[in-house]
Write an enzyme that holds these catalytic residues in place. Structure first.
Site, short mmCIF file in Angstrom:
data_model
loop_
_atom_site.label_atom_id
_atom_site.label_comp_id
_atom_site.label_asym_id
_atom_site.label_seq_id
_atom_site.Cartn_x
_atom_site.Cartn_y
_atom_site.Cartn_z
N GLN A 1 0.79 -1.12 0.05
CA GLN A 1 -0.04 0.06 -0.02
C GLN A 1 0.87 1.31 0.21
O GLN A 1 1.60 1.56 1.09
CB GLN A 1 -0.90 0.06 1.22
CG GLN A 1 -1.91 1.12 0.89
CD GLN A 1 -2.77 1.30 2.15
OE1 GLN A 1 -2.22 1.74 3.35
NE2 GLN A 1 -4.30 1.51 2.00
N TYR B 1 -5.87 10.97 4.02
CA TYR B 1 -4.46 11.38 3.93
C TYR B 1 -4.34 12.11 2.63
O TYR B 1 -5.42 12.67 2.09
CB TYR B 1 -3.70 9.95 3.93
CG TYR B 1 -3.63 9.29 5.15
CD1 TYR B 1 -3.06 9.88 6.15
CD2 TYR B 1 -4.35 8.11 5.52
CE1 TYR B 1 -2.99 9.45 7.50
CE2 TYR B 1 -4.60 7.44 6.68
CZ TYR B 1 -3.87 8.10 7.75
OH TYR B 1 -3.91 7.35 8.80
N ARG C 1 -7.52 2.15 -2.96
CA ARG C 1 -8.60 2.25 -1.56
C ARG C 1 -9.24 3.75 -1.42
O ARG C 1 -8.45 4.67 -1.43
CB ARG C 1 -7.80 1.74 -0.32
CG ARG C 1 -8.51 1.39 0.75
CD ARG C 1 -7.90 1.02 1.77
NE ARG C 1 -8.71 0.01 2.65
CZ ARG C 1 -8.72 0.00 4.16
NH1 ARG C 1 -8.13 0.86 4.82
NH2 ARG C 1 -9.46 -0.78 4.81
N GLY D 1 -9.61 -6.59 8.65
CA GLY D 1 -8.29 -6.00 9.55
C GLY D 1 -8.24 -6.78 10.90
O GLY D 1 -7.52 -7.64 11.05
N ARG D 2 -9.08 -6.05 11.76
CA ARG D 2 -8.97 -6.56 13.11
C ARG D 2 -8.82 -8.18 13.39
O ARG D 2 -7.96 -8.69 14.06
CB ARG D 2 -9.85 -5.83 14.21
CG ARG D 2 -9.23 -4.56 14.48
CD ARG D 2 -10.31 -3.69 15.40
NE ARG D 2 -11.22 -3.00 14.39
CZ ARG D 2 -11.98 -2.18 14.74
NH1 ARG D 2 -11.99 -1.75 16.04
NH2 ARG D 2 -12.96 -1.77 13.53
C1 8OZ Z 1 -4.29 3.57 12.23
C2 8OZ Z 1 -3.35 4.19 12.73
C3 8OZ Z 1 -2.39 4.86 11.98
C4 8OZ Z 1 -2.69 5.01 10.66
C5 8OZ Z 1 -5.18 4.38 7.94
C6 8OZ Z 1 -2.79 4.42 7.46
O1 8OZ Z 1 -6.49 4.56 8.50
C7 8OZ Z 1 -4.03 4.31 8.40
C8 8OZ Z 1 -3.79 4.29 9.98
C9 8OZ Z 1 -4.65 3.48 10.76
O2 8OZ Z 1 -5.45 4.22 6.76
#
Ligand code: 8OZ
Length: 366
Positions: A101, A182, A229, A319-320
């Site tokens: 990723q 992000y 994503r 995920g988890r």
């Molecule tokens: C949790 C903590 C830090 C970064 C995301 C890359 O939410 C993250 C991330 C998740 O996509």
């Protein structure tokens, strides 16, 4: 014809997966080397999870400036490429597939994590009201500076170089991270992008950077090896948009020429509610995409089986559950009990809560 279910093979473009139980990208902050080099503990962690149809790695910064948390790995230096190569080799030896990723955090960073202590970069100089981990404590993210128009080609070149590095590191493909607030998501949305040049304003302009990045990354990898994503209806990391549906319709409609391997969506609030304002919004977006669709967010065994059986998704990213169950696909197939993940060891630390969760076989032997 055998019925398609969560446990049957699938082609994500040119990535052949043995099953549809995908390991979601999970930030784990174990690359404690200050240079963000993946280490042998991470080799064990990913090898243990090679039974996933595809592993999508933790978010990995494309450049020093793209870093926003302590101890996340990068893909911009030769040492990082060598570290990742050990991981891809281990996963391949164990019969798995692994996609990297590609990540740039944009404004979700702190000056102490940035080269020369400079301000993080963003579409506009608007701070998010969230925190990050600086290696010692949680701190408010720093106020960013707006990228200059003439710097944008350099950011795209950083994505290109990272995509080349991922190829050299032996990955089966890459996923462009445009979710969770992000950099790429910051450009998409009018809450964080108030630019008045050709990268801000209209939907066409706000989506330009994402498409430029997809141009560069698919140019490196070729067709059917790049995934994307998105988290269209999440407000993760303080992201907001006044009208997400037309924005994301434009994004998904614009994907056709890229021949992506897959589209991967966080459905609802990242790590939270799956309820959306428009109940069919995700299904409506998915219909606009011709390739494989990976669903994510709060799926359990039953929901995953149902999503694939109904055709709502081609595969499901967990995920988890993958944190605590290295052999998750096997456990789901057998309807075996799952170990519970321990949130205290999600981020940072060593082997505890990372590589010490047992497989079914280990439990039987014990
Ligand atoms: C949790 C903590 C830090 C970064 C995301 C890359 O939410 C993250 C991330 C998740 O996509």
């Amino acid at each position: 014809m055998a019925q398609t279910d969560l446990f049957t093979p699938i082609s994500f473009g040119r990535i052949e997966a043995a099953n549809r139980v995908i390991m979601a990208p999970l930030t784990r902050n174990r690359a404690q080397d200050p240079d963000g080099v993946p280490n042998d503990l991470m080799v064990d962690y990913y090898r243990q999870r090679a039974g996933a149809g595809v592993i999508i790695t933790e978010a990995t910064q494309i450049s020093p400036e793209g870093k926003g948390y302590a101890w996340t790995p990068g893909i911009h230096s030769d040492a990082q490429v060598a570290g990742w190569k050990k991981i891809t080799d281990a996963v391949h030896e164990a019969g798995g597939k692994i996609v990297l990723q590609l990540w740039h955090v944009g404004r979700i960073s702190h000056v102490s994590l940035q080269p020369d202590g400079q301000k993080p970069v963003a579409p506009s100089a608007i701070a998010a009201e969230v925190q990050t981990f600086d290696g010692t404590q949680m701190v408010d993210v720093s106020e960013p500076r707006a990228l200059e128009r003439e710097e944008i080609p350099r950011v795209i070149a950083d994505y290109r170089k990272a995509a080349e590095n991922a190829k050299a590191a032996g990955f089966d493909g890459v996923e462009v991270h445009a979710a969770n607030g992000y950099l790429l998501d910051q450009f998409l949305r009018d809450g964080s992008n108030t630019r008045d040049d050709d990268y801000g304003g209209s939907i066409e302009n706000r989506t330009r950077l994402l498409f430029d990045v997809l141009d560069a990354v698919t140019d490196v990898w070729g067709p059917h090896l790049v995934g994307l994503r998105l988290s269209p209806f999440s407000n993760a990391n303080g992201i907001s948009d006044s009208d997400p549906m037309p924005l994301f319709r434009h994004v998904v409609e614009g994907l056709a020429p890229y021949d992506l391997a897959f589209l991967h969506m966080v459905e609802g609030q990242t790590g939270g509610s799956r309820d959306l304002e428009g109940a069919n919004s995700i299904a409506d977006l998915r219909k606009l995409f011709r390739g494989a669709y990976i669903a994510n967010n709060g799926y359990d065994r039953e929901k995953g089986i149902e999503a694939v059986a109904s055709g709502a998704a081609d595969a499901v990213a967990y995920g988890r559950p993958f944190i605590a169950n290295p052999d998750l696909p096997e456990r789901l197939k057998q309807d075996a009990p799952l170990n519970d993940p321990d949130p205290a060891t999600f981020y940072g630390g060593g082997a505890e809560g990372y590589t010490d969760y047992p497989t079914l076989n280990a439990e039987k032997a014990a």
